[in-house]
Design a protein around this motif. Structure first.
Motif, PDB file in Angstrom:
ATOM      1  N   ALA A 154       0.844  -1.205   0.000  1.00  0.00           N
ATOM      2  CA  ALA A 154       0.000   0.000   0.000  1.00  0.00           C
ATOM      3  C   ALA A 154       0.873   1.247   0.000  1.00  0.00           C
ATOM      4  CB  ALA A 154      -0.930  -0.012   1.202  1.00  0.00           C
ATOM      5  N   LYS A 155       0.382   2.297  -0.613  1.00  0.00           N
ATOM      6  CA  LYS A 155       1.154   3.539  -0.733  1.00  0.00           C
ATOM      7  C   LYS A 155       0.640   4.661   0.169  1.00  0.00           C
ATOM      8  CE  LYS A 155       3.736   2.017  -4.211  1.00  0.00           C
ATOM      9  NZ  LYS A 155       3.198   0.648  -4.309  1.00  0.00           N
ATOM     10  N   ASN A 156      -0.681   4.709   0.380  1.00  0.00           N
ATOM     11  CA  ASN A 156      -1.280   5.819   1.136  1.00  0.00           C
ATOM     12  C   ASN A 156      -2.312   5.280   2.111  1.00  0.00           C
ATOM     13  OD1 ASN A 156      -1.300   6.705  -2.054  1.00  0.00           O
ATOM     14  ND2 ASN A 156      -0.220   8.157  -0.751  1.00  0.00           N
ATOM     15  N   VAL A 157      -2.379   5.888   3.293  1.00  0.00           N
ATOM     16  CA  VAL A 157      -3.420   5.574   4.266  1.00  0.00           C
ATOM     17  C   VAL A 157      -4.086   6.876   4.700  1.00  0.00           C
ATOM     18  CG1 VAL A 157      -3.944   4.673   6.561  1.00  0.00           C
ATOM     19  CG2 VAL A 157      -2.319   3.465   5.098  1.00  0.00           C
ATOM     20  N   GLN A 158      -5.415   6.918   4.593  1.00  0.00           N
ATOM     21  CA  GLN A 158      -6.198   8.059   5.076  1.00  0.00           C
ATOM     22  C   GLN A 158      -6.750   7.711   6.447  1.00  0.00           C
ATOM     23  OE1 GLN A 158      -9.267   9.954   2.497  1.00  0.00           O
ATOM     24  NE2 GLN A 158     -10.712   9.418   4.133  1.00  0.00           N
ATOM     25  N   LEU A 159      -6.411   8.502   7.430  1.00  0.00           N
ATOM     26  CA  LEU A 159      -6.907   8.317   8.793  1.00  0.00           C
ATOM     27  C   LEU A 159      -7.931   9.403   9.075  1.00  0.00           C
ATOM     28  CD1 LEU A 159      -3.361   7.575   9.924  1.00  0.00           C
ATOM     29  CD2 LEU A 159      -5.215   6.059  10.609  1.00  0.00           C
ATOM     30  N   ASP A 160      -9.207   9.020   9.125  1.00  0.00           N
ATOM     31  CA  ASP A 160     -10.292   9.983   9.342  1.00  0.00           C
ATOM     32  C   ASP A 160     -10.326  10.385  10.803  1.00  0.00           C
ATOM     33  OD1 ASP A 160     -12.915   9.537   6.981  1.00  0.00           O
ATOM     34  OD2 ASP A 160     -10.852   8.865   6.764  1.00  0.00           O
ATOM     35  N   GLU A 161     -10.177  11.681  11.057  1.00  0.00           N
ATOM     36  CA  GLU A 161     -10.196  12.197  12.431  1.00  0.00           C
ATOM     37  C   GLU A 161     -11.152  13.382  12.563  1.00  0.00           C
ATOM     38  OE1 GLU A 161      -9.081  10.755  14.896  1.00  0.00           O
ATOM     39  OE2 GLU A 161      -7.081   9.882  14.649  1.00  0.00           O
ATOM     40  N   PRO A 162     -12.434  13.179  12.245  1.00  0.00           N
ATOM     41  CA  PRO A 162     -13.385  14.291  12.360  1.00  0.00           C
ATOM     42  C   PRO A 162     -13.617  14.749  13.791  1.00  0.00           C
ATOM     43  CG  PRO A 162     -14.523  12.237  11.856  1.00  0.00           C
ATOM     44  CD  PRO A 162     -13.065  11.962  11.690  1.00  0.00           C
ATOM     45  N   ALA A 163     -13.270  13.930  14.792  1.00  0.00           N
ATOM     46  CA  ALA A 163     -13.435  14.371  16.183  1.00  0.00           C
ATOM     47  C   ALA A 163     -12.614  15.625  16.467  1.00  0.00           C
ATOM     48  CB  ALA A 163     -13.028  13.252  17.143  1.00  0.00           C
ATOM     49  N   LEU A 164     -11.625  15.904  15.634  1.00  0.00           N
ATOM     50  CA  LEU A 164     -10.746  17.042  15.865  1.00  0.00           C
ATOM     51  C   LEU A 164     -11.396  18.379  15.527  1.00  0.00           C
ATOM     52  CD1 LEU A 164      -7.456  15.544  14.376  1.00  0.00           C
ATOM     53  CD2 LEU A 164      -8.283  15.431  16.738  1.00  0.00           C
ATOM     54  N   VAL A 165     -12.565  18.364  14.884  1.00  0.00           N
ATOM     55  CA  VAL A 165     -13.186  19.636  14.510  1.00  0.00           C
ATOM     56  C   VAL A 165     -14.108  20.169  15.598  1.00  0.00           C
ATOM     57  CG1 VAL A 165     -13.053  19.027  12.071  1.00  0.00           C
ATOM     58  CG2 VAL A 165     -15.197  18.649  13.312  1.00  0.00           C
ATOM     59  N   ARG A 166     -14.374  19.364  16.610  1.00  0.00           N
ATOM     60  CA  ARG A 166     -15.122  19.882  17.751  1.00  0.00           C
ATOM     61  C   ARG A 166     -14.193  20.728  18.617  1.00  0.00           C
ATOM     62  NH1 ARG A 166     -18.105  14.193  19.370  1.00  0.00           N
ATOM     63  NH2 ARG A 166     -19.993  14.492  18.129  1.00  0.00           N
ATOM     64  N   ASP A 167     -14.783  21.491  19.547  1.00  0.00           N
ATOM     65  CA  ASP A 167     -13.952  22.226  20.486  1.00  0.00           C
ATOM     66  C   ASP A 167     -13.123  21.217  21.267  1.00  0.00           C
ATOM     67  OD1 ASP A 167     -14.897  25.070  20.231  1.00  0.00           O
ATOM     68  OD2 ASP A 167     -16.802  24.067  20.621  1.00  0.00           O
ATOM     69  N   PRO A 168     -11.822  21.133  21.038  1.00  0.00           N
ATOM     70  CA  PRO A 168     -11.041  20.060  21.655  1.00  0.00           C
ATOM     71  C   PRO A 168     -10.630  20.410  23.084  1.00  0.00           C
ATOM     72  CG  PRO A 168      -9.648  21.343  20.208  1.00  0.00           C
ATOM     73  CD  PRO A 168     -11.016  21.959  20.141  1.00  0.00           C
ATOM     74  N   ASP A 169     -10.627  19.386  23.948  1.00  0.00           N
ATOM     75  CA  ASP A 169     -10.088  19.605  25.283  1.00  0.00           C
ATOM     76  C   ASP A 169      -8.640  19.141  25.301  1.00  0.00           C
ATOM     77  OD1 ASP A 169     -10.126  16.813  25.469  1.00  0.00           O
ATOM     78  OD2 ASP A 169     -11.997  16.790  26.604  1.00  0.00           O
ATOM     79  N   GLU A 170      -7.979  19.403  26.412  1.00  0.00           N
ATOM     80  CA  GLU A 170      -6.548  19.103  26.513  1.00  0.00           C
ATOM     81  C   GLU A 170      -6.277  17.609  26.340  1.00  0.00           C
ATOM     82  OE1 GLU A 170      -2.808  19.882  29.599  1.00  0.00           O
ATOM     83  OE2 GLU A 170      -4.837  20.570  30.092  1.00  0.00           O
ATOM     84  N   LYS A 171      -7.161  16.792  26.882  1.00  0.00           N
ATOM     85  CA  LYS A 171      -6.952  15.342  26.803  1.00  0.00           C
ATOM     86  C   LYS A 171      -7.004  14.854  25.352  1.00  0.00           C
ATOM     87  CE  LYS A 171      -8.269  11.127  29.272  1.00  0.00           C
ATOM     88  NZ  LYS A 171      -7.102  11.095  30.167  1.00  0.00           N
ATOM     89  N   LEU A 172      -7.954  15.395  24.583  1.00  0.00           N
ATOM     90  CA  LEU A 172      -8.066  15.010  23.178  1.00  0.00           C
ATOM     91  C   LEU A 172      -6.826  15.443  22.403  1.00  0.00           C
ATOM     92  CD1 LEU A 172     -10.318  13.811  21.148  1.00  0.00           C
ATOM     93  CD2 LEU A 172     -10.463  16.176  20.386  1.00  0.00           C
ATOM     94  N   LEU A 173      -6.364  16.660  22.641  1.00  0.00           N
ATOM     95  CA  LEU A 173      -5.188  17.154  21.924  1.00  0.00           C
ATOM     96  C   LEU A 173      -3.935  16.376  22.319  1.00  0.00           C
ATOM     97  CD1 LEU A 173      -5.846  21.001  21.985  1.00  0.00           C
ATOM     98  CD2 LEU A 173      -6.151  19.425  20.074  1.00  0.00           C
ATOM     99  N   ASN A 174      -3.836  16.002  23.581  1.00  0.00           N
ATOM    100  CA  ASN A 174      -2.703  15.175  24.010  1.00  0.00           C
ATOM    101  C   ASN A 174      -2.751  13.810  23.330  1.00  0.00           C
ATOM    102  OD1 ASN A 174      -1.690  17.161  25.673  1.00  0.00           O
ATOM    103  ND2 ASN A 174      -2.666  16.378  27.527  1.00  0.00           N
ATOM    104  N   ALA A 175      -3.965  13.259  23.208  1.00  0.00           N
ATOM    105  CA  ALA A 175      -4.119  11.973  22.531  1.00  0.00           C
ATOM    106  C   ALA A 175      -3.729  12.090  21.060  1.00  0.00           C
ATOM    107  CB  ALA A 175      -5.554  11.484  22.666  1.00  0.00           C
ATOM    108  N   LEU A 176      -4.098  13.203  20.449  1.00  0.00           N
ATOM    109  CA  LEU A 176      -3.735  13.442  19.052  1.00  0.00           C
ATOM    110  C   LEU A 176      -2.221  13.486  18.886  1.00  0.00           C
ATOM    111  CD1 LEU A 176      -4.430  14.331  16.123  1.00  0.00           C
ATOM    112  CD2 LEU A 176      -4.387  16.686  16.990  1.00  0.00           C
ATOM    113  N   GLN A 177      -1.583  14.263  19.752  1.00  0.00           N
ATOM    114  CA  GLN A 177      -0.128  14.397  19.661  1.00  0.00           C
ATOM    115  C   GLN A 177       0.561  13.044  19.836  1.00  0.00           C
ATOM    116  OE1 GLN A 177       1.490  17.395  22.232  1.00  0.00           O
ATOM    117  NE2 GLN A 177       3.520  17.271  21.334  1.00  0.00           N
ATOM    118  N   LYS A 178       0.154  12.321  20.849  1.00  0.00           N
ATOM    119  CA  LYS A 178       0.772  11.017  21.110  1.00  0.00           C
ATOM    120  C   LYS A 178       0.542  10.069  19.942  1.00  0.00           C
ATOM    121  CE  LYS A 178       1.518   7.639  24.665  1.00  0.00           C
ATOM    122  NZ  LYS A 178       1.369   7.329  26.098  1.00  0.00           N
ATOM    123  N   SER A 179      -0.675  10.074  19.381  1.00  0.00           N
ATOM    124  CA  SER A 179      -1.006   9.156  18.296  1.00  0.00           C
ATOM    125  C   SER A 179      -0.097   9.355  17.097  1.00  0.00           C
ATOM    126  CB  SER A 179      -2.462   9.329  17.872  1.00  0.00           C
ATOM    127  OG  SER A 179      -3.337   8.959  18.910  1.00  0.00           O
TER     128      SER A 179
END
Length: 752
Positions: free
Chosen positions: A192-217
């Motif tokens: 495989a050449k490309n992977v699309q990872l859908d992350e629509p949860a990021l368009v809501r008002d994010p809290d610190e925990k969500l953003l930390n999870a994003l960074q770690k991921s």
């Protein structure tokens, strides 16, 4: 480099829907179902390839829902389904069966698509099952089509999950990330050449925990030989971009149609050297793009052209397939529309113009696009001065009911005299093959109007008799004349039109054909009065008039984008108000104005919610203000969380609201209790999306749970939702058990 975030999967003639329903009815084999799916995937990939799309997705196909697919992929099936395997387990999670309840279902952000909620726990273990993903990638590869592999991203999967023990699903990230890393490793290994990872949860008002999870991921997930694209949609994701630009992902997808503030992130992406997947072709609405304006917008973005990928704003799952089968649409209106296949052409032309390529045969398509946009602006079909004047001169009496709710309910109880824990249904009854055949014969002109009306009346007579025999307290006429709760009303309204084949998936095999609101809206004649007054003539019990509310009409329609949305809401509200007035003048004492889509229309960002609430509440009140104090107004909202909008629900000022509480326990009802809600609530006691029939004993327990949370004096008992998708041999015993269970509880209350 045209890029499609996702493609519809139900089939342009709903082939998957019909195959699924045949499979569930044991009319076809699993192999036959799989063949239908394979045929559809091949067709959809071919459409995109032939349209010149460079980035084509695989694994955007699903037999039911992409979140259930992800549950299976990460091995997160709840233990209660462990006695099943394969598609039996898959469909039990989606639909339930005789021994299993289905997973909870709710709206996919602010769309009319429904997803199924993963249920996890703090000790959750995950395991990779990549069979479907790899199979579909290799299937496309064998056809000569290299696809990007579409996956729901780890942050969104956990953010949309619930837990059975009250823990935070995001705490499971460390357990989940190795599963995703293993998936990437295996995809690399198969080429495989490309992977699309859908992350629509990021368009809501994010809290610190969500953003930390994003960074770690995205600091953790690596793939040397894969391009990783993190794609967001439905709103802006500026906070997430701040983090993603410093990770190893190769591209970031942003929705510039529904998230215009995303423009603030473009320079950051450009400086990071990552690709910008620019969503400029609307994946949620059907109006033709203004191609030249889209190109002008892209040219103004501060990023090198070789780093920009022209994309749909989101998956095309939310729009119909193609205009090719539309033979009855007004010729002008048809030129103003673009469905999924037509949007592929728009993408290609926008990309060519942006990159200053020769258009060749596309020159004619561009000229047609220019003409369509020009004629739409100048068309006399759109404007109705009397509607505009009526809206501009609304009086206070047209916007507010004349008495407060507590006083109204006292009057209504005196007149209607219904018992404690009154029983009713949400509105629709089974839409059998016979009923659909009657409507089709009439629509096709092979049945006279007189014969059609008599056959519909036969269905109403049967439905009323069934309800009386069961012992329901408030009856409905069954809605046999209605194809859909929005489409039916739209057919009576000026300024609204319909496609012949514009089906969109709502969930599983359930499809809807949204109205197209193209101009000023009005109701020239009654829509429901004849049927409902006929039903009332058959019984001494109260008969509910059944209408769809203005907010739901818009949220489940393709709405014109050339007028402020508030004006369209209120035009629709006035049309519904005219029907409420006619119903009560015809002697109907209870009128239900359904707002099933009220919550799903909420903006995803807090900054926009107050304005939506104001407009939505004002519109509902305009639709119902004409009701006299003694006319009881009901509404229904389904499969939504209400905890955060209780003041808004209260402000709508309906006398009774019915809600879904079977799949979600008492979580929604507790919101009404905690708010100290003073009006009445209909609590759904069984799940109508499952074929299982709940026993009387099970329903007694359900009702007991309800009255422990909410006062019995203010509680109605009903199914979760309408019964149109069920069969009579499921509906009759289920409602009988519901009524008998309610009577048993009433006896206990009287003794107390």
């Amino acid at each position: 480099m045209p890029y499609v975030t996702g493609f519809p999967r139900i089939g342009e003639k709903r082939e998957l829907k019909f195959a699924l329903e045949k499979y569930w009815n044991k009319e076809i084999t699993l192999n036959e179902l799989q063949e239908v799916a394979k045929t559809l995937r091949k067709r959809h990939w071919k459409y995109q390839k032939e349209a010149g799309i460079e980035f084509i997705g695989s694994n955007d196909f699903s037999f039911y829902d992409q979140m259930i697919d992800t549950i299976v992929m990460v091995g997160a099936e709840p233990e209660e389904y462990n006695d099943l395997d394969g598609l039996d387990r898959y469909f039990a999670m989606a639909r339930g069966d005789k021994t299993h309840k289905a997973l909870a279902m709710t709206k996919w952000f602010n769309t009319n698509y429904h997803y199924f909620v993963p249920i996890l726990h703090k000790d959750q273990n995950f395991s990779l099952n990549l069979d479907k993903v790899i199979s579909e990638y290799q299937e496309a590869k064998a056809l000569g089509i290299e696809t990007e592999v579409n996956l729901i991203g780890p942050v969104t999967f956990l953010a949309l999950s619930r837990t059975s023990d009250g823990s935070n699903p995001l705490d499971l990230l460390d357990r989940l990330l190795p599963i995703y890393q293993e998936a990437l490793n295996r995809l690399e290994k198969i080429g495989a050449k490309n992977v699309q990872l859908d992350e629509p949860a990021l368009v809501r008002d994010p809290d610190e925990k969500l953003l930390n999870a994003l960074q770690k991921s995205y600091e953790t997930l690596k793939a040397d030989d894969l391009e990783l694209f993190v794609v967001t949609y439905f709103e802006h994701a500026n906070e997430a971009v701040e983090i993603l630009v410093d990770t190893s992902v190769d591209g970031i997808g942003l929705d510039f149609v529904h998230g215009p503030k995303n423009i603030e992130s473009v320079e950051k992406i450009a400086k990071s050297g990552k690709k910008l997947i620019a969503g400029v072709v609307d994946g949620r609405n059907i109006w033709v793009s203004d191609i030249e304006k889209k190109v002008e917008f892209l040219n103004a973005l501060p990023i090198d052209k070789d780093r920009l990928v022209v994309s749909t704003s989101c998956s095309l799952l939310h729009v119909p397939y193609t205009l090719e089968y539309e033979e009855k649409l007004d010729s002008n209106i048809k030129t103003w529309l673009a469905f999924a296949k037509e949007k592929l052409n728009e993408l290609r032309i926008i990309d060519k113009l942006y990159r200053s390529k020769e258009l060749g045969e596309d020159e004619a398509l561009l000229e047609a696009n220019k003409k369509a946009n020009a004629t739409r602006k100048s068309s006399t079909q759109i404007h109705n001065k009397s509607v505009q004047d009526r809206l501009a001169n609304l009086t206070k009496e047209e916007c507010e009911r004349s008495l407060p709710a507590t006083r109204r309910l006292e009057l209504q109880h005196e007149i209607l005299k219904y018992p404690i824990l009154p029983t009713t249904t949400i509105g629709s009854f089974p839409q059998t093959k016979e009923v659909r055949a009657i409507r089709k014969a009439y629509k096709d002109g092979v049945m006279s109007e007189e014969e059609y009306k008599e056959k519909i009346k036969e269905q109403i007579r049967y439905c009323v008799k069934v309800q009386e025999d069961i012992g329901l307290d408030v009856l409905v006429h069954g809605e046999f004349e209605r194809n859909d709760m929005v489409e039916y009303f739209g057919e009576f309204l000026e300024g609204v039109t319909f496609s012949q084949n514009g089906w969109v998936q709502s969930y599983g095999s359930r499809c809807v054909k949204p109205p197209i609101i193209f101009g000023d809206v009005s109701r020239p004649e009654p829509m429901t009065v004849e049927w409902i007054t006929y039903a009332q003539s058959l019984t001494d019990k109260p008969m509910k008039g059944m209408l769809t509310g203005p907010v739901t009409m818009l949220n489940w329609s393709f709405v014109r984008d050339d007028l402020k949305r508030e004006s369209v809401y209120k035009q629709m509200a006035l049309a519904i108000a005219d029907e409420v007035k006619d119903l009560q003048e015809a002697g109907i004492q209870i009128i239900q104005v359904d707002e099933a889509a009220f919550k799903e229309g909420y903006p995803l960002r807090d900054e926009n919610k107050n304005e939506y609430e104001r407009v939505a509440v004002e519109s509902f009140k305009i639709a119902t203000a004409v009701a006299k104090p003694e006319t009881q107004i009901h509404t229904h909202m389904c499969y939504s969380d209400f905890n955060d909008i209780m003041p808004t629900i209260d402000a709508m000022d309906a006398d009774v609201i019915s809600i879904e509480t079977a799949r979600n326990g008492n979580r929604l009802l507790e919101a009404f209790k905690n708010y100290n809600y003073q009006k009445e609530v209909g609590a759904g006691v069984y799940d109508i999306h499952s074929p299982r029939v709940p026993s009387k004993e099970e329903l007694i327990k359900e009702i007991e749970k309800k009255i422990q949370v909410f006062p019995a004096s203010k509680l109605w008992i009903n199914p979760d939702c309408g019964l149109k998708t069920r069969k009579w041999d499921e509906v009759i015993p289920a409602l009988t058990n519901m009524v008998e269970a309610t009577k048993e509880i009433r006896k206990r209350i009287v003794k107390l």
